[in-house]
Design a protein around this motif. Structure first.
Motif, mmCIF file in Angstrom:
data_model
loop_
_atom_site.group_PDB
_atom_site.id
_atom_site.type_symbol
_atom_site.label_atom_id
_atom_site.label_comp_id
_atom_site.label_asym_id
_atom_site.label_seq_id
_atom_site.Cartn_x
_atom_site.Cartn_y
_atom_site.Cartn_z
ATOM 1 N N PHE A 1 33.511 36.538 42.159
ATOM 2 C CA PHE A 1 32.225 37.226 42.068
ATOM 3 C C PHE A 1 32.439 38.669 42.478
ATOM 4 N N VAL A 2 31.769 39.565 41.761
ATOM 5 C CA VAL A 2 31.909 40.991 42.025
ATOM 6 C C VAL A 2 30.522 41.629 41.995
ATOM 7 N N HIS A 3 30.280 42.511 42.929
ATOM 8 C CA HIS A 3 28.983 43.187 43.024
ATOM 9 C C HIS A 3 28.738 44.005 41.759
ATOM 10 N N GLU A 4 27.500 44.020 41.316
ATOM 11 C CA GLU A 4 27.134 44.731 40.088
ATOM 12 C C GLU A 4 27.471 46.227 40.147
ATOM 13 N N ASP A 5 27.518 46.815 41.338
ATOM 14 C CA ASP A 5 27.807 48.238 41.482
ATOM 15 C C ASP A 5 29.277 48.549 41.782
ATOM 16 N N ASN A 6 30.131 47.538 41.842
ATOM 17 C CA ASN A 6 31.536 47.755 42.180
ATOM 18 C C ASN A 6 32.346 47.912 40.892
ATOM 19 N N ALA A 7 32.181 49.067 40.254
ATOM 20 C CA ALA A 7 32.809 49.339 38.948
ATOM 21 C C ALA A 7 34.336 49.336 39.033
ATOM 22 N N ARG A 8 34.889 49.850 40.117
ATOM 23 C CA ARG A 8 36.360 49.885 40.268
ATOM 24 C C ARG A 8 36.930 48.470 40.230
ATOM 25 N N ALA A 9 36.333 47.555 40.977
ATOM 26 C CA ALA A 9 36.814 46.171 40.993
ATOM 27 C C ALA A 9 36.605 45.507 39.641
ATOM 28 N N GLN A 10 35.461 45.721 39.024
ATOM 29 C CA GLN A 10 35.206 45.121 37.714
ATOM 30 C C GLN A 10 36.257 45.566 36.701
ATOM 31 N N ALA A 11 36.617 46.833 36.718
ATOM 32 C CA ALA A 11 37.629 47.347 35.781
ATOM 33 C C ALA A 11 38.981 46.687 36.040
ATOM 34 N N ALA A 12 39.348 46.517 37.300
ATOM 35 C CA ALA A 12 40.618 45.873 37.636
ATOM 36 C C ALA A 12 40.633 44.427 37.154
ATOM 37 N N TYR A 13 39.536 43.710 37.355
ATOM 38 C CA TYR A 13 39.488 42.299 36.947
ATOM 39 C C TYR A 13 39.550 42.172 35.427
ATOM 40 N N ARG A 14 38.899 43.058 34.728
ATOM 41 C CA ARG A 14 38.955 43.034 33.259
ATOM 42 C C ARG A 14 40.382 43.287 32.758
ATOM 43 N N ARG A 15 41.093 44.221 33.406
ATOM 44 C CA ARG A 15 42.478 44.494 33.013
ATOM 45 C C ARG A 15 43.345 43.239 33.123
ATOM 46 N N MET A 16 43.000 42.356 34.052
ATOM 47 C CA MET A 16 43.791 41.147 34.261
ATOM 48 C C MET A 16 43.290 39.960 33.438
ATOM 49 N N GLY A 17 42.329 40.220 32.547
ATOM 50 C CA GLY A 17 41.873 39.166 31.643
ATOM 51 C C GLY A 17 40.617 38.436 32.060
ATOM 52 N N PHE A 18 40.048 38.779 33.200
ATOM 53 C CA PHE A 18 38.805 38.149 33.635
ATOM 54 C C PHE A 18 37.649 38.737 32.829
ATOM 55 N N VAL A 19 36.687 37.897 32.483
ATOM 56 C CA VAL A 19 35.516 38.341 31.722
ATOM 57 C C VAL A 19 34.250 37.808 32.388
ATOM 58 N N PRO A 20 33.137 38.524 32.241
ATOM 59 C CA PRO A 20 31.879 38.021 32.799
ATOM 60 C C PRO A 20 31.495 36.702 32.121
ATOM 61 N N SER A 21 31.061 35.737 32.919
ATOM 62 C CA SER A 21 30.656 34.431 32.379
ATOM 63 C C SER A 21 29.186 34.407 31.990
ATOM 64 N N GLY A 22 28.433 35.361 32.511
ATOM 65 C CA GLY A 22 26.987 35.366 32.317
ATOM 66 C C GLY A 22 26.233 34.870 33.545
ATOM 67 N N LEU A 23 26.952 34.209 34.478
ATOM 68 C CA LEU A 23 26.310 33.750 35.707
ATOM 69 C C LEU A 23 26.116 34.947 36.639
ATOM 70 N N VAL A 24 24.887 35.116 37.097
ATOM 71 C CA VAL A 24 24.532 36.185 38.022
ATOM 72 C C VAL A 24 23.862 35.537 39.222
ATOM 73 N N VAL A 25 24.296 35.898 40.424
ATOM 74 C CA VAL A 25 23.700 35.366 41.652
ATOM 75 C C VAL A 25 23.232 36.527 42.519
ATOM 76 N N SER A 26 22.316 36.234 43.395
ATOM 77 C CA SER A 26 21.843 37.251 44.335
ATOM 78 C C SER A 26 22.934 37.545 45.354
ATOM 79 N N PHE A 27 23.049 38.800 45.716
ATOM 80 C CA PHE A 27 23.999 39.231 46.737
ATOM 81 C C PHE A 27 23.447 38.772 48.082
ATOM 82 N N SER A 28 24.248 38.063 48.843
ATOM 83 C CA SER A 28 23.737 37.453 50.077
ATOM 84 C C SER A 28 23.255 38.464 51.108
ATOM 85 N N LYS A 29 23.745 39.696 51.054
ATOM 86 C CA LYS A 29 23.314 40.717 52.007
ATOM 87 C C LYS A 29 21.991 41.359 51.608
#
Length: 193
Positions: free
Chosen positions: A145-173
């Motif tokens: 799971f990656v925060h919607e505003d954490n663009a740097r992490a999202q880009a890294a995960y995409r480079r490694m083949g991870f894709v959004p599943s469509g599941l969105v959850v509330s951030f616990s904080k």
């Protein structure tokens, strides 16, 4: 990772006697400028935990553990440059958010690379080790799971083949903020015959 970087770093699972270094790296990660987006825990909460917590953590996610494995990338001088942990979630259980787990999967948490070691393929090396371990444990997919505003992490995960599943959850904080599930399906060639 480049050939040069491979010669300068080693990726390995933590050992129970690494607990003090596990604590140190986690506290450093929680001081990162995006820690408020990347981690559910705060520095203050982690720093207040007794040594027994860190000792247990090093045992339950170290070499030999079948349910979790923390990998670190160690520089040639012995310093830890980063870490990733993979948890095994069993089909039929419920996950941290109370949602049903439909198939055996790896769940990546605690992703961190020290700023001075970023940009040279270490995140990919950590994920390579973590995902390979999940496949060895029979996972059908690996997620995070990656925060919607954490663009740097999202880009890294995409480079490694991870894709959004469509599941969105509330951030616990903060329930007004969201976390996105990213998944990596197990390639057919890695499935047991």
């Amino acid at each position: 990772m480049s050939f040069l970087a491979r010669n300068e770093y080693v990726v390995r699972a933590i050992r129970p006697d690494d607990w003090e270094r596990v604590k140190e790296l986690r506290l450093d990660a929680l001081r990162d400028p995006v820690a408020h987006l990347a981690f559910l825990e705060t520095y203050e909460n982690a720093a207040a935990k007794p040594d027994s917590f860190w000792q247990d953590r090093a045992v339950t996610s170290g070499e030999g553990s079948l349910s979790a494995r923390q990998f670190v990338v160690e520089a040639s001088d012995g310093t830890w440059a980063g870490s990733v942990t993979v948890l095994v979630e069993e089909a039929g259980s419920k996950d941290w958010a109370g949602l049903p787990v439909e198939l055996r999967q790896g769940h990546v948490v605690g992703v961190f690379v020290r700023p001075e070691h970023r940009g040279n393929g270490l995140i990919e090396a950590l994920f390579e080790a973590g995902v390979a371990w999940a496949w060895e444990r029979g996972a059908e997919r690996v997620r995070l799971f990656v925060h919607e505003d954490n663009a740097r992490a999202q880009a890294a995960y995409r480079r490694m083949g991870f894709v959004p599943s469509g599941l969105v959850v509330s951030f616990s904080k903060d329930e007004a903020q969201k976390e996105l599930e990213f998944v990596l399906e197990r390639p057919a060639w890695t499935r047991p015959v």
